[in-house]
Design a protein around this motif. Structure first.
Motif, PDB file in Angstrom:
ATOM      1  N   ALA A   1       4.119   1.846   2.424  1.00 20.47           N
ATOM      2  CA  ALA A   1       5.222   2.750   2.115  1.00 20.47           C
ATOM      3  C   ALA A   1       4.687   4.121   1.708  1.00 20.47           C
ATOM      4  O   ALA A   1       3.649   4.211   1.050  1.00 20.47           O
ATOM      5  CB  ALA A   1       6.064   2.182   0.969  1.00 20.47           C
ATOM      6  N   PRO A   2       5.395   5.180   2.094  1.00 18.75           N
ATOM      7  CA  PRO A   2       5.030   6.505   1.586  1.00 18.75           C
ATOM      8  C   PRO A   2       5.436   6.597   0.118  1.00 18.75           C
ATOM      9  O   PRO A   2       6.343   5.893  -0.330  1.00 18.75           O
ATOM     10  CB  PRO A   2       5.856   7.453   2.452  1.00 18.75           C
ATOM     11  CG  PRO A   2       7.008   6.642   2.926  1.00 18.75           C
ATOM     12  CD  PRO A   2       6.533   5.224   3.003  1.00 18.75           C
TER      13      PRO A   2
ATOM     14  N   ILE B   1       0.867  -1.172   0.000  1.00 20.26           N
ATOM     15  CA  ILE B   1       0.000   0.000   0.000  1.00 20.26           C
ATOM     16  C   ILE B   1       0.900   1.217   0.000  1.00 20.26           C
ATOM     17  O   ILE B   1       1.715   1.399   0.899  1.00 20.26           O
ATOM     18  CB  ILE B   1      -0.915   0.009   1.236  1.00 20.26           C
ATOM     19  CG1 ILE B   1      -1.796  -1.240   1.252  1.00 20.26           C
ATOM     20  CG2 ILE B   1      -1.762   1.282   1.263  1.00 20.26           C
ATOM     21  CD1 ILE B   1      -2.539  -1.445   2.549  1.00 20.26           C
ATOM     22  N   HIS B   2       0.766   2.042  -1.022  1.00 18.71           N
ATOM     23  CA  HIS B   2       1.554   3.269  -1.149  1.00 18.71           C
ATOM     24  C   HIS B   2       0.655   4.449  -0.782  1.00 18.71           C
ATOM     25  O   HIS B   2      -0.392   4.639  -1.400  1.00 18.71           O
ATOM     26  CB  HIS B   2       2.068   3.437  -2.577  1.00 18.71           C
ATOM     27  CG  HIS B   2       2.966   2.325  -3.009  1.00 18.71           C
ATOM     28  ND1 HIS B   2       4.311   2.335  -2.754  1.00 18.71           N
ATOM     29  CD2 HIS B   2       2.705   1.170  -3.656  1.00 18.71           C
ATOM     30  CE1 HIS B   2       4.853   1.230  -3.235  1.00 18.71           C
ATOM     31  NE2 HIS B   2       3.896   0.504  -3.784  1.00 18.71           N
ATOM     32  N   VAL B   3       1.056   5.234   0.217  1.00 17.03           N
ATOM     33  CA  VAL B   3       0.267   6.369   0.691  1.00 17.03           C
ATOM     34  C   VAL B   3       0.924   7.652   0.201  1.00 17.03           C
ATOM     35  O   VAL B   3       2.090   7.917   0.501  1.00 17.03           O
ATOM     36  CB  VAL B   3       0.170   6.374   2.233  1.00 17.03           C
ATOM     37  CG1 VAL B   3      -0.687   7.541   2.703  1.00 17.03           C
ATOM     38  CG2 VAL B   3      -0.398   5.049   2.745  1.00 17.03           C
TER      39      VAL B   3
ATOM     40  N   LEU C   1      -1.113   7.440   6.710  1.00 13.48           N
ATOM     41  CA  LEU C   1       0.051   6.554   6.677  1.00 13.48           C
ATOM     42  C   LEU C   1       0.234   5.850   8.017  1.00 13.48           C
ATOM     43  O   LEU C   1       0.423   4.633   8.069  1.00 13.48           O
ATOM     44  CB  LEU C   1       1.303   7.341   6.305  1.00 13.48           C
ATOM     45  CG  LEU C   1       2.613   6.554   6.237  1.00 13.48           C
ATOM     46  CD1 LEU C   1       2.554   5.477   5.169  1.00 13.48           C
ATOM     47  CD2 LEU C   1       3.783   7.494   5.987  1.00 13.48           C
ATOM     48  N   VAL C   2       0.128   6.592   9.105  1.00 13.35           N
ATOM     49  CA  VAL C   2       0.290   5.997  10.436  1.00 13.35           C
ATOM     50  C   VAL C   2      -0.809   4.980  10.707  1.00 13.35           C
ATOM     51  O   VAL C   2      -0.548   3.871  11.183  1.00 13.35           O
ATOM     52  CB  VAL C   2       0.314   7.093  11.529  1.00 13.35           C
ATOM     53  CG1 VAL C   2       0.265   6.483  12.917  1.00 13.35           C
ATOM     54  CG2 VAL C   2       1.543   7.961  11.376  1.00 13.35           C
ATOM     55  N   GLU C   3      -2.051   5.334  10.395  1.00  9.18           N
ATOM     56  CA  GLU C   3      -3.169   4.409  10.628  1.00  9.18           C
ATOM     57  C   GLU C   3      -2.981   3.115   9.858  1.00  9.18           C
ATOM     58  O   GLU C   3      -3.128   2.021  10.409  1.00  9.18           O
ATOM     59  CB  GLU C   3      -4.491   5.047  10.204  1.00  9.18           C
ATOM     60  CG  GLU C   3      -5.029   6.049  11.174  1.00  9.18           C
ATOM     61  CD  GLU C   3      -6.349   6.654  10.723  1.00  9.18           C
ATOM     62  OE1 GLU C   3      -6.940   7.353  11.548  1.00  9.18           O
ATOM     63  OE2 GLU C   3      -6.776   6.457   9.569  1.00  9.18           O
TER      64      GLU C   3
END
Length: 172
Positions: A66-67, A26-28, A43-45
């Protein structure tokens, strides 16, 4: 060629990419527009929720988080991309499976973050899932921060300051 379909309040875009080995990530989006809409909290959640879904057998996560830079959905952020890559050499009737990318937009609540995890892993958070107290406290703090950031962006100063004293009492 991209395939676009609507499902509820979010859109799905699927396009082939070349990646390996088999995985789901999952890319945020962490670009400035999505950050202003709370993507740091998203991202934290998502990281916290993904850490809760560790396989009992092999102690590995079901997906990575990952960001990433801009996904191109700035007006509908925060945005995430769920990238699923099939195992190398996996075929279906002689056809090589391609990487699947699904874009989710307006991930602005905890429930939507949990929905992203459910879509990526196939495991849902329902009433039977009990979050550890520390995780629950951290996620509540992140959600409060997200609400404050939004209020500041809209110049709603009283709303942005609401609850700050309570945060200080818990930290001290």
């Amino acid at each position: 060629k991209a395939i676009i379909s609507s499902g509820g309040s979010s859109n799905t875009i699927e396009r082939p990419l070349i990646m390996s080995p088999s995985s789901t990530t999952i890319h945020v989006c962490q670009s400035s527009t999505c950050l202003s809409k709370g993507s740091s909290a998203v991202l934290v959640e998502i990281e916290e929720l993904a850490n809760l879904l560790v396989d009992d057998d092999d102690q590995q996560q079901n997906c990575g988080v990952a960001p990433t830079s801009c996904l191109g959905y700035c007006n509908r952020g925060p945005a995430v991309a769920i990238v699923t890559t099939p195992a190398r050499g996996s075929t279906n009737s002689g056809v090589v499976k391609k990487t699947r990318t699904r874009i989710r937009v307006r991930i602005d609540t905890f429930e939507k973050s949990a929905g992203v995890i459910a879509e990526a892993t196939g495991r849902r958070f329902d009433g039977s899932v009990v979050l550890p107290k520390e995780t629950e406290r951290r996620l509540v703090s992140v959600r409060m921060k997200r609400a404050r950031e939004y209020a500041v962006s809209k110049y709603q100063w009283n709303r942005a300051l609401k609850g700050l004293g309570e945060d200080d009492d818990e930290d001290g």
